[in-house]
Structure formats: structure tokens, C-alpha cells
Scaffold this motif. Structure first.
Motif, mmCIF file in Angstrom:
data_model
loop_
_atom_site.group_PDB
_atom_site.id
_atom_site.type_symbol
_atom_site.label_atom_id
_atom_site.label_comp_id
_atom_site.label_asym_id
_atom_site.label_seq_id
_atom_site.Cartn_x
_atom_site.Cartn_y
_atom_site.Cartn_z
ATOM 1 N N ALA A 35 177.924 -58.244 84.594
ATOM 2 C CA ALA A 35 177.209 -57.061 84.949
ATOM 3 C C ALA A 35 177.086 -56.942 86.628
ATOM 4 O O ALA A 35 177.624 -55.875 87.075
ATOM 5 N N VAL A 36 176.906 -58.226 86.967
ATOM 6 C CA VAL A 36 176.780 -58.434 88.437
ATOM 7 C C VAL A 36 178.148 -58.188 89.015
ATOM 8 O O VAL A 36 178.459 -57.593 90.081
ATOM 9 N N ARG A 37 179.277 -58.538 88.242
ATOM 10 C CA ARG A 37 180.679 -58.631 88.818
ATOM 11 C C ARG A 37 181.047 -56.875 88.793
ATOM 12 O O ARG A 37 181.854 -56.386 89.423
ATOM 13 N N ASN A 38 180.598 -56.169 88.076
ATOM 14 C CA ASN A 38 180.876 -54.777 88.048
ATOM 15 C C ASN A 38 180.349 -54.045 89.233
ATOM 16 O O ASN A 38 180.732 -52.722 89.509
ATOM 17 N N MET A 39 179.278 -54.594 90.006
ATOM 18 C CA MET A 39 178.613 -53.614 91.014
ATOM 19 C C MET A 39 178.948 -54.543 92.183
ATOM 20 O O MET A 39 179.305 -53.705 93.268
ATOM 21 N N TYR A 91 184.833 -57.541 89.669
ATOM 22 C CA TYR A 91 185.495 -57.419 88.402
ATOM 23 C C TYR A 91 186.872 -56.850 88.804
ATOM 24 O O TYR A 91 187.984 -57.199 88.134
#
Ligand SMILES: Cc1cc2nc3c(=O)[nH]c(=O)nc-3n(C[C@H](O)[C@H](O)[C@H](O)COP(=O)(O)OP(=O)(O)OC[C@H]3O[C@@H](n4cnc5c(N)ncnc54)[C@H](O)[C@@H]3O)c2cc1C
Ligand code: FES
Ligand code: FES
Lengths: 266, 161
Positions: A102-106, A76
Motif C-alpha cells: 500500500a505504501v508502494r502505491n502512493m 510500485y
């Protein structure tokens, strides 16, 4: 997941020391690959050394013609970075196509690059853009870094610190996504660098992971247009065949995605 | 066992957990906040989405230790007393749920989608951004409508300011 001990590394030296002190330790970044693997009990490290709080691994900068991305930058952060958007818009767009929000935030660039999944997106970006991987020990060109499916030149206790990219003259990335997993069935990064050289890197399709297509690079150096690559094909012999697509299908996608990537680069 | 501390829905909490404890287990089992669901446990379905420092993450794929010191918001933290959060109200109004299993994750993701895109949000973007949230019941149509309604409402709110 089997029992494990979680550590936070405060510096590069601390990370190496903590890994060295572990029986069978692993570095942890966003965990979007490693934790999933541990939950399936396909990996069982005794210790996890979290790298994401190490200051050198943070931040994205634009210095002249070079974009430098800290290894712990999330997908992100890469997608929404003004530096990346202005110097390499194709890289910002690529980061926005990884997984879901959500995956891109971690998930992080360093984790993705270290993992070298044959269907991951960043390997095509690094090879296509002729990036340099900076570790705690050395600097490696992307061509030398990726050595095969899930294989890299990294040593056991080597940490990716940052990745630097030259801003290209033009670049385009086109991805044919597996609709279920969102990974690339085939992704092509087509790049013209400011020194005039052309690079075409393919992910998702090759059975050895990311690869370049020299015939396409030569054709595009002479004539930068989608038509230049339209009749250049790769051999199905070197392509992945699985339930999502045959080697012939993936070989066909390489040409289609290459045409689109050149068109997207403009 | 390791002691972990964080802020959950505005309240400072801590607990002794094994290092392998996932954030979703800490929320559900240690804190008893069972609004956050576990659908797949493999990072696919989004039933476990919570906000960590303001951003949606899949709590089934975050270790409790990674959330040490973070501000976590779960579905239980959205309503103000008896007053539903606008996204919750929109899901009710537009019939954005059937069995309700995916709903906590859908709402947490919906809140973030509207926060990032504001009034310019269109249907195509909503569908694209919901890729990591799976619903087995509704066919998504009313979920998309609910999120769009909140985005349009934010336009009304901005215009009124
Ligand atoms: C639902 C879902 C969809 C996805 N879709 C896509 C997709 O479309 N495209 C795509 O490319 N990826 C996709 N991914 C993978 C995602 O991008 C991961 O974030 C990424 O592959 C790993 O990054 P991470 O930071 O989570 O690494 P981790 O899981 O923490 O680590 C991965 C590996 O890298 C090592 N490592 C991590 N950081 C470093 C470092 N700095 N130095 C040395 N070694 C390190 C770890 O030891 C581990 O072996 C998806 C994942 C999920 C769950
Ligand atoms: S339970 Fe976490 S994504 Fe499905
Ligand atoms: S309402 Fe049943 S899974 Fe979405």
C-alpha cells in the motif's frame, strides 16, 4: 494535523508560483512521509502543493542505455516497469522492498529522494548507479545531490522532475530490513558500470546518510567477487547507533551486505 | 472548506471538507462507511486499506484532495447484494478473523494480492505482501490460508474457462 490548504499544481511553473504564494508551503508527492510527519505535528505547512499531476513528473522510459524515471513515479510503478526490469533489474527489485504494497502505491521516487532519510533505499540506488537528478533548475549528480542526513542540495522552490540512470553492466542491492519499520538497517548497492568503474553505496548505516566505500570500490575493480570485500570494514565512528543496533553492529552489516550485494549482482 | 467529488463503491459522492481531512475520515465520518477502520493512524497497521483506482492504499495517509476524481472501493463495496465476495467467503470459511478489527484491511489487501499474483501465489509471497497489515489476534495463519484458497480457486476458475 494542523489546518493546511491543499493545491494541485498543473505545471512546473504553477507549482513554483503556488509555493511562492504560500506563507510556509511544501511540495507534496505521495505523502507517505510528509503526511505522517504532519499528523504527528512535527511539520505544519500552511499549504501543500501536490506535484503528482504535473505531466513532466510522470512516466518511465528507456532510451538506449538510459532509464529515466519521472519523480512522481510510485515505488510500485518502478518495481513493475518493463524498462527498469530489463535495464536495471536491481533497481526494480529494490523498489519492491520499500515499505509494504500500500505504501508502494502512493510513495514516489521523487519524494523519497528529496526527503533523503538516512534509512531510505533510493539514495543508495542513485549514488551506486551514478544517477543524475534533474530539477526545474539544473541537473545534479547523485554524489552532489545528497549532502547529509535529511539534507539535499535542493533549494526551497526547486522541484525534482526526473531521475536518470545509466544501465549498468551489473548491479546488486541487498538490504537488511528492520523487521518493524521495513526501512534499511543497512542496504548496499554494488555496481559495475559499463565504463568499467565500480561504485559501492551504503544506506541505513551512516550517520551522514548515504555514503560510498572507496576501499571496496578499488578492491572490486581489481577483482569482482564477494571475497574481494570480505575483509574490508568501515569505522563504527561514522555509523548510526540507536535502539535497533549499535554502531559496531551496523559497521559489521556493511561488510556482510556488501558481500551479498556483489554475489547478487553476479 | 473545499468541495471534493469521487466515486465510492460505484456511486458518485461529494462533500465539503477541510483540506486536512484524511480519506479515511471522509469515508467514515462524511459518508458513514465505517467498515474501513483506523488502527494506528501512522501508516503501519493496514486496517484502513481501501482501493484507489484499483490499487490498495492506506486511507489514513491519503488526503481527501488527493483522492479527488478517483474510484474508491471499500469493504462495503465488495459483496454483490447478499453474496459475499470470494475473499470474504474464504475468510469466513477458513476462520481468518477473530475480533475482526484488521479484517476489512486484510480482505482489501488480499483481493489485490490475488489480483497481482493469480494462481501462482504461494504462502511465502502472501506473508511477505501482508507486511503492512497487522493482526493482533489470529497469528496470521488462517488469514494466509484464506488468501491462498482464493488464489487456488482462481486457478480452478481459469481452468474452467
Ligand atoms: C510504513 C512505511 C514504511 C516505509 N518503508 C520504507 C522503506 O523500507 N524504505 C524507504 O526508502 N522508504 C520507506 N518509507 C518511506 C516511503 O518510501 C515514502 O514514500 C518516501 O520516503 C517519500 O515519498 P513520497 O512520495 O511519499 O513523498 P512525500 O511524503 O509527499 O514528500 C516527502 C518530502 O519530499 C518533498 N518532495 C516530494 N516530491 C518532491 C519533488 N518532486 N521535488 C522536490 N521535493 C519533493 C516534500 O516536500 C517532502 O518534504 C516507508 C513509509 C511508510 C509509511
Ligand atoms: S490506520 Fe492506516 S495504517 Fe493503521
Ligand atoms: S482479528 Fe483481531 S486484529 Fe486481526
Amino acid at each position: 494535523m494542523y489546518a493546511t490548504t491543499y493545491h494541485k499544481a498543473s505545471s512546473l511553473d504553477d507549482a513554483v508560483a503556488k509555493l511562492g504564494g504560500a506563507e510556509d508551503g511544501k511540495f507534496l508527492s505521495g505523502g507517505q512521509t510528509l503526511l505522517a510527519t504532519m499528523k504527528q505535528r512535527l511539520a505544519a505547512p500552511t499549504d501543500l502543493v501536490d506535484l503528482t499531476k504535473i505531466p513532466e513528473l510522470k512516466g518511465i522510459t528507456l532510451d538506449g542505455d538510459t532509464v529515466t524515471v519521472g519523480a512522481a513515479s510510485t515505488h510500485y510503478e518502478v518495481h513493475s516497469s518493463d524498462a527498469v526490469k530489463s535495464a536495471i533489474p536491481a533497481l526494480a527489485a529494490l523498489a519492491g522492498l520499500i515499505g509494504d504494497p500500500a505504501v508502494r502505491n502512493m510513495g514516489t521516487m521523487g519524494g523519497s529522494v528529496a526527503n533523503n532519510d538516512p534509512a531510505a533505499d533510493y539514495p543508495a540506488a542513485l549514488v551506486g548507479l551514478n544517477a543524475t537528478v534533474h530539477t526545474n533548475k539544473r541537473a545534479l549528480s547523485a554524489d552532489d545531490f545528497f549532502t547529509g542526513m535529511f539534507e539535499t542540495a535542493l533549494e526551497e522552490d526547486e522541484v525534482i522532475v526526473k531521475i536518470s540512470f545509466p544501465a549498468p553492466e551489473k548491479a546488486g542491492y541487498e538490504k537488511f530490513r528492520n523487521p518493524a519499520s521495513r526501512y534499511a538497517m543497512c542496504g548496499v548497492m554494488a555496481v559495475k558500470l559499463k565504463d568499467g568503474s565500480v561504485r559501492v553505496a551504503v544506506t541505513g548505516a551512516g550517520s551522514d546518510g548515504v555514503f560510498r566505500v572507496p576501499e571496496m570500490e578499488q578492491a572490486l575493480a581489481a577483482n569482482w567477487s564477494p571475497d574481494a570485500v570480505a575483509s574490508i570494514t568501515v569505522s563504527p565512528d561514522d555509523m548510526i547507533g540507536d535502539l535497533h543496533g549499535s554502531p559496531e553492529y551496523r559497521a559489521h552489516l556493511v561488510t556482510v551486505m556488501a558481500k551479498r550485494a556483489v554475489a547478487a549482482a553476479g | 472548506m473545499t468541495k471534493v467529488s469521487m466515486t465510492v463503491n460505484g456511486r458518485a459522492v461529494s462533500g465539503d471538507v477541510e483540506d486536512r481531512t484524511l480519506l479515511v475520515s471522509f469515508l467514515r465520518e462524511t459518508l458513514g462507511l465505517t467498515g474501513t477502520h483506523v488502527g494506528c493512524d501512522t501508516t503501519q497497521c493496514g486496517a484502513c486499506v481501501v482501493h484507489m483506482d484499483g490499487k490498495p492504499v492506506k486511507a489514513c495517509t491519503v488526503l481527501t484532495g488527493q483522492a479527488e476524481g478517483a474510484e474508491i472501493t471499500t469493504i462495503e463495496g465488495l459483496a454483490k447484494g447478499d453474496e459475499l465476495h470470494p475473499m470474504q467467503a474464504a475468510f469466513r470459511e477458513h476462520h481468518g478473523l477473530q475480533c475482526g478489527f484488521c479484517t476489512p484491511g486484510m480482505i482489501m489487501m488480499g483481493v489485490d494480492i490475488v489480483r497481482r499474483h493469480g494462481a501462482s501465489l504461494d504462502e511465502k509471497t502472501i506473508r511477505h505482501e501482508l507486511e503492512g497489515n497487522i493482526c493482533r489476534c489470529t497469528g496470521y495463519h488462517n488469514i494466509v490460508k484464506a488468501i491462498q484458497a482464493v488464489a487456488e480457486g482462481s486457478e480452478v476458475a481459469e481452468a474452467a474457462e
